[in-house]
Design a protein around this motif. Sequence first.
Motif, PDB file in Angstrom:
ATOM      1  N   VAL A 153     -11.252   4.099  10.064  1.00 55.31           N
ATOM      2  CA  VAL A 153     -10.289   3.029   9.303  1.00 55.31           C
ATOM      3  C   VAL A 153     -11.135   2.479   8.334  1.00 55.31           C
ATOM      4  O   VAL A 153     -12.206   1.922   8.343  1.00 55.31           O
ATOM      5  CB  VAL A 153      -9.629   2.335  10.367  1.00 55.31           C
ATOM      6  CG1 VAL A 153      -8.663   1.400   9.313  1.00 55.31           C
ATOM      7  CG2 VAL A 153      -8.944   2.911  11.268  1.00 55.31           C
ATOM      8  N   SER A 154     -10.655   2.486   6.873  1.00 56.78           N
ATOM      9  CA  SER A 154     -11.249   1.828   5.913  1.00 56.78           C
ATOM     10  C   SER A 154     -10.009   1.159   4.982  1.00 56.78           C
ATOM     11  O   SER A 154      -9.021   1.752   5.196  1.00 56.78           O
ATOM     12  CB  SER A 154     -12.184   2.676   5.104  1.00 56.78           C
ATOM     13  OG  SER A 154     -11.583   3.842   4.664  1.00 56.78           O
ATOM     14  N   THR A 155     -10.413   0.640   4.120  1.00 60.14           N
ATOM     15  CA  THR A 155      -9.527  -0.092   3.050  1.00 60.14           C
ATOM     16  C   THR A 155     -10.107   0.056   1.680  1.00 60.14           C
ATOM     17  O   THR A 155     -11.468   0.094   1.526  1.00 60.14           O
ATOM     18  CB  THR A 155      -9.423  -1.664   3.416  1.00 60.14           C
ATOM     19  OG1 THR A 155     -10.367  -2.273   3.127  1.00 60.14           O
ATOM     20  CG2 THR A 155      -8.627  -1.790   4.642  1.00 60.14           C
ATOM     21  N   ASN A 156      -9.187   0.276   0.785  1.00 61.40           N
ATOM     22  CA  ASN A 156      -9.819   0.343  -0.610  1.00 61.40           C
ATOM     23  C   ASN A 156      -8.439   0.508  -1.535  1.00 61.40           C
ATOM     24  O   ASN A 156      -7.409   0.970  -1.234  1.00 61.40           O
ATOM     25  CB  ASN A 156     -10.387   1.913  -0.745  1.00 61.40           C
ATOM     26  CG  ASN A 156     -11.013   2.020  -2.112  1.00 61.40           C
ATOM     27  OD1 ASN A 156     -11.553   1.081  -2.771  1.00 61.40           O
ATOM     28  ND2 ASN A 156     -11.129   3.179  -2.728  1.00 61.40           N
ATOM     29  N   ASN A 157      -8.563  -0.248  -2.719  1.00 59.69           N
ATOM     30  CA  ASN A 157      -7.738  -0.311  -3.621  1.00 59.69           C
ATOM     31  C   ASN A 157      -6.202  -0.590  -3.071  1.00 59.69           C
ATOM     32  O   ASN A 157      -5.087  -0.192  -3.370  1.00 59.69           O
ATOM     33  CB  ASN A 157      -7.304   1.224  -4.442  1.00 59.69           C
ATOM     34  CG  ASN A 157      -8.433   1.678  -5.211  1.00 59.69           C
ATOM     35  OD1 ASN A 157      -9.103   0.748  -5.880  1.00 59.69           O
ATOM     36  ND2 ASN A 157      -8.822   2.713  -5.310  1.00 59.69           N
ATOM     37  N   GLY A 158      -6.149  -1.723  -2.110  1.00 60.75           N
ATOM     38  CA  GLY A 158      -5.006  -2.176  -1.498  1.00 60.75           C
ATOM     39  C   GLY A 158      -4.244  -1.417  -0.598  1.00 60.75           C
ATOM     40  O   GLY A 158      -3.283  -1.783   0.012  1.00 60.75           O
ATOM     41  N   TYR A 159      -5.130  -0.361   0.025  1.00 56.33           N
ATOM     42  CA  TYR A 159      -4.410   0.558   0.913  1.00 56.33           C
ATOM     43  C   TYR A 159      -5.521   0.891   2.142  1.00 56.33           C
ATOM     44  O   TYR A 159      -6.676   0.448   2.098  1.00 56.33           O
ATOM     45  CB  TYR A 159      -4.053   1.902   0.518  1.00 56.33           C
ATOM     46  CG  TYR A 159      -2.955   2.079  -0.375  1.00 56.33           C
ATOM     47  CD1 TYR A 159      -1.687   2.209   0.306  1.00 56.33           C
ATOM     48  CD2 TYR A 159      -3.050   2.007  -1.633  1.00 56.33           C
ATOM     49  CE1 TYR A 159      -0.617   2.365  -0.521  1.00 56.33           C
ATOM     50  CE2 TYR A 159      -2.049   2.164  -2.735  1.00 56.33           C
ATOM     51  CZ  TYR A 159      -0.658   2.265  -1.980  1.00 56.33           C
ATOM     52  OH  TYR A 159       0.502   2.280  -2.978  1.00 56.33           O
ATOM     53  N   VAL A 160      -4.694   0.821   3.460  1.00 55.10           N
ATOM     54  CA  VAL A 160      -5.468   1.084   4.449  1.00 55.10           C
ATOM     55  C   VAL A 160      -5.541   2.659   4.821  1.00 55.10           C
ATOM     56  O   VAL A 160      -4.795   3.210   4.411  1.00 55.10           O
ATOM     57  CB  VAL A 160      -5.099   0.638   6.125  1.00 55.10           C
ATOM     58  CG1 VAL A 160      -5.592   1.046   7.053  1.00 55.10           C
ATOM     59  CG2 VAL A 160      -5.036  -0.781   5.708  1.00 55.10           C
ATOM     60  N   PHE A 161      -6.911   3.311   4.990  1.00 53.82           N
ATOM     61  CA  PHE A 161      -7.353   4.781   5.048  1.00 53.82           C
ATOM     62  C   PHE A 161      -7.512   5.015   6.307  1.00 53.82           C
ATOM     63  O   PHE A 161      -8.089   4.430   6.958  1.00 53.82           O
ATOM     64  CB  PHE A 161      -8.166   5.101   3.862  1.00 53.82           C
ATOM     65  CG  PHE A 161      -7.591   5.033   2.640  1.00 53.82           C
ATOM     66  CD1 PHE A 161      -7.183   6.378   1.859  1.00 53.82           C
ATOM     67  CD2 PHE A 161      -7.742   3.897   1.732  1.00 53.82           C
ATOM     68  CE1 PHE A 161      -6.871   6.172   0.558  1.00 53.82           C
ATOM     69  CE2 PHE A 161      -7.188   3.966   0.413  1.00 53.82           C
ATOM     70  CZ  PHE A 161      -6.693   5.098  -0.248  1.00 53.82           C
ATOM     71  N   TYR A 162      -7.284   6.240   6.597  1.00 56.71           N
ATOM     72  CA  TYR A 162      -7.682   6.812   7.887  1.00 56.71           C
ATOM     73  C   TYR A 162      -8.546   8.198   7.635  1.00 56.71           C
ATOM     74  O   TYR A 162      -7.936   9.098   6.829  1.00 56.71           O
ATOM     75  CB  TYR A 162      -6.531   6.872   8.959  1.00 56.71           C
ATOM     76  CG  TYR A 162      -6.963   7.729  10.250  1.00 56.71           C
ATOM     77  CD1 TYR A 162      -7.430   7.021  11.253  1.00 56.71           C
ATOM     78  CD2 TYR A 162      -6.685   8.926  10.416  1.00 56.71           C
ATOM     79  CE1 TYR A 162      -7.583   7.602  12.544  1.00 56.71           C
ATOM     80  CE2 TYR A 162      -7.082   9.576  11.514  1.00 56.71           C
ATOM     81  CZ  TYR A 162      -7.406   9.028  12.608  1.00 56.71           C
ATOM     82  OH  TYR A 162      -8.088   9.545  13.905  1.00 56.71           O
ATOM     83  N   THR A 163      -9.701   8.598   8.412  1.00 52.17           N
ATOM     84  CA  THR A 163     -10.470   9.635   8.398  1.00 52.17           C
ATOM     85  C   THR A 163      -9.984  10.691   9.320  1.00 52.17           C
ATOM     86  O   THR A 163     -10.151  10.355  10.443  1.00 52.17           O
ATOM     87  CB  THR A 163     -11.806   9.465   8.201  1.00 52.17           C
ATOM     88  OG1 THR A 163     -12.192   8.528   7.034  1.00 52.17           O
ATOM     89  CG2 THR A 163     -12.520  10.768   7.987  1.00 52.17           C
TER      90      THR A 163
END
Length: 209
Positions: A153-163
């Motif tokens: 789980v990471s965050t970037n450009n205002g979104y939460v991302f999942y790998t």
Amino acid sequence: KKLALLNPEYKKGYIPASDAPYSLKLPFKQALKFCSKEDAIYALQDSLFQEDEAQMLANNNSGGSYASKNSDSHQLLYYQVKPGDNLGYIAEWYDCRASDIRKWNNLRGSTIHPGKQIKIYIPEDQVDRYNDINEMSFRQKQARKNGESVSSVSTNNGYVFYTVKRGDTLWDIAKKFQNVSARMLKRLNNMPNGKALDPGQRIKVKEKG
């Protein structure tokens, strides 16, 4: 200009690649400097050759792909060099060769400086796998290269991302987050019906907040 005058046989400005030996005339002062550093120059040449050979063998053994600049099936990505990076590391992270990176970026040596944007050509069907490397820390990149656990789980450009991990489905991923459904994930990532998830793919989960 001096080299061109001393070596008129090389009309195109370079020595042809060949197994046959070629001579190069140097101005007297430069010839003395070359002789004084001859061992170091040849050692560097050998190390660059060995680096490329080792990378080629590693990629062949691991099924890594070599991207071709002229191939229509590859997409251009940019990687911003970080402190401590070198061409060997970057080639390993993107499953290519250091010589590929030098060719794509017209680099004559292996020196790269932090902040420089370098071109990387990636197979189109694997862009999602490599797209997040530029945002990873050195530890994360090394961990992924070595097959170790990396925070999914990471965050970037205002979104939460999942790998995505091997075996994940949209339904599995949605269950990991509050107020998230598989339908929301599909819409947020513009996924067509029936699109399979690839391990290493980075998908948006929700807006950060």
